[in-house]
Enzyme design. Sequence first.
Site, PDB file in Angstrom:
ATOM      1  N   SER A  22       3.266  -2.013  10.340  1.00  0.00           N
ATOM      2  CA  SER A  22       4.700  -2.114  10.638  1.00  0.00           C
ATOM      3  C   SER A  22       5.313  -3.469  10.302  1.00  0.00           C
ATOM      4  CB  SER A  22       4.971  -1.731  12.093  1.00  0.00           C
ATOM      5  OG  SER A  22       4.639  -0.376  12.324  1.00  0.00           O
ATOM      6  N   HIS A  42      -9.693   1.258   4.728  1.00  0.00           N
ATOM      7  CA  HIS A  42      -8.430   1.477   5.450  1.00  0.00           C
ATOM      8  C   HIS A  42      -8.637   2.547   6.526  1.00  0.00           C
ATOM      9  CE1 HIS A  42      -4.312   2.581   6.370  1.00  0.00           C
ATOM     10  NE2 HIS A  42      -3.923   1.489   5.764  1.00  0.00           N
ATOM     11  N   GLY A  98       2.616   2.360  10.684  1.00  0.00           N
ATOM     12  CA  GLY A  98       3.660   3.365  10.520  1.00  0.00           C
ATOM     13  C   GLY A  98       4.384   3.739  11.794  1.00  0.00           C
ATOM     14  N   GLU A 144      -5.520  -4.568  10.748  1.00  0.00           N
ATOM     15  CA  GLU A 144      -4.475  -3.570  10.926  1.00  0.00           C
ATOM     16  C   GLU A 144      -4.788  -2.707  12.136  1.00  0.00           C
ATOM     17  OE1 GLU A 144      -2.327  -2.596   6.931  1.00  0.00           O
ATOM     18  OE2 GLU A 144      -3.975  -1.228   7.248  1.00  0.00           O
ATOM     19  N   GLU A 149      -6.905   4.892   7.485  1.00  0.00           N
ATOM     20  CA  GLU A 149      -6.543   6.265   7.127  1.00  0.00           C
ATOM     21  C   GLU A 149      -7.638   6.932   6.277  1.00  0.00           C
ATOM     22  OE1 GLU A 149      -2.610   5.653   5.513  1.00  0.00           O
ATOM     23  OE2 GLU A 149      -1.886   5.123   7.502  1.00  0.00           O
ATOM     24  N   ASN A 155       0.865  -1.180   0.000  1.00  0.00           N
ATOM     25  CA  ASN A 155       0.000   0.000   0.000  1.00  0.00           C
ATOM     26  C   ASN A 155       0.900   1.227   0.000  1.00  0.00           C
ATOM     27  OD1 ASN A 155      -1.786   2.039   0.578  1.00  0.00           O
ATOM     28  ND2 ASN A 155      -2.303   1.306   2.642  1.00  0.00           N
ATOM     29  N   TRP A 156       1.024   1.832  -1.167  1.00  0.00           N
ATOM     30  CA  TRP A 156       1.977   2.958  -1.287  1.00  0.00           C
ATOM     31  C   TRP A 156       1.438   4.245  -0.670  1.00  0.00           C
ATOM     32  CZ3 TRP A 156       5.167   3.233  -6.450  1.00  0.00           C
ATOM     33  CH2 TRP A 156       5.937   2.070  -6.575  1.00  0.00           C
ATOM     34  N   LYS A 157       0.153   4.248  -0.319  1.00  0.00           N
ATOM     35  CA  LYS A 157      -0.462   5.462   0.247  1.00  0.00           C
ATOM     36  C   LYS A 157      -0.219   6.657  -0.682  1.00  0.00           C
ATOM     37  CE  LYS A 157      -0.072   3.251   4.684  1.00  0.00           C
ATOM     38  NZ  LYS A 157       0.038   3.351   6.121  1.00  0.00           N
ATOM     39  N   GLY A 177       2.796  -1.092   4.234  1.00  0.00           N
ATOM     40  CA  GLY A 177       2.857   0.314   3.849  1.00  0.00           C
ATOM     41  C   GLY A 177       4.277   0.736   3.573  1.00  0.00           C
ATOM     42  N   GLY A 178       4.902   1.335   4.582  1.00  0.00           N
ATOM     43  CA  GLY A 178       6.233   1.937   4.421  1.00  0.00           C
ATOM     44  C   GLY A 178       7.249   1.024   3.749  1.00  0.00           C
TER      45      GLY A 178
END
Length: 219
Positions: free
Chosen positions: A181, A90, A141, A135, A92, A10-12, A202-203
Amino acid sequence: MARRKLVAGNWKMNGLAASAAVVDDLAAACPVPGCDVLICPPATLLARFAGGPFPVGGQDCHPEPAGAHTGDLAAEMLADAGASAVIVGHSERRADHGETEAERDAGLTLDRVGAQLEDSVPEDATAERLVVAYEPVWAIGTGRTPSISEIAQVHEFIRNRLSSRFGAETAGAIRLLYGGSVNPGNAEQIFSIGNVDGALVGGASLKAADFAAIIAAAD
Ligand code: PGA
């Protein structure tokens, strides 16, 4: 029931045209991945990445097929741009509805996850079309993850809930991802949990070497 693992990146809100190099580097690092791989770049890059080495997915979609919703995208538009999947719900995208650390500390995780499952998974869900990602918002993150036994407990709970709703066979085939994470250092241990069928990353999905190491851990 054997479930093929899925590692989704997930590149956000990260990535420009030049980020195609990350996808190329990833393809070079894992030419024949031992698990399914999905890349969810920002929508601006979907058409550019579609038809590349990995399937692509959107990061969110509007429930309506069309209409006056400035800035939103319909599922059909994502598919039209080449997406074969989409992340929905999600935390976010709906900051108010995540499981907070205070709720977790108060022992409310399963209540919260159960309600989210009930509200978000449609009646006609199938194992081919649905993947569920757990999640915890406090792990996203932050570099912090729940313990292995906490992840195992929540995933078992989700599997049981799906089983009572859709039957053991369908529930046993639905893939349950952990997200929050995930990194090359903890992926193998997380993937060893019985009801964890992959990860939503993600990251660490923004760096080809890190993402490739996570994909290798899923093998
Ligand atoms: P993270 O994000 O891997 O950077 O914690 C996961 C996600 O939000 O999907």
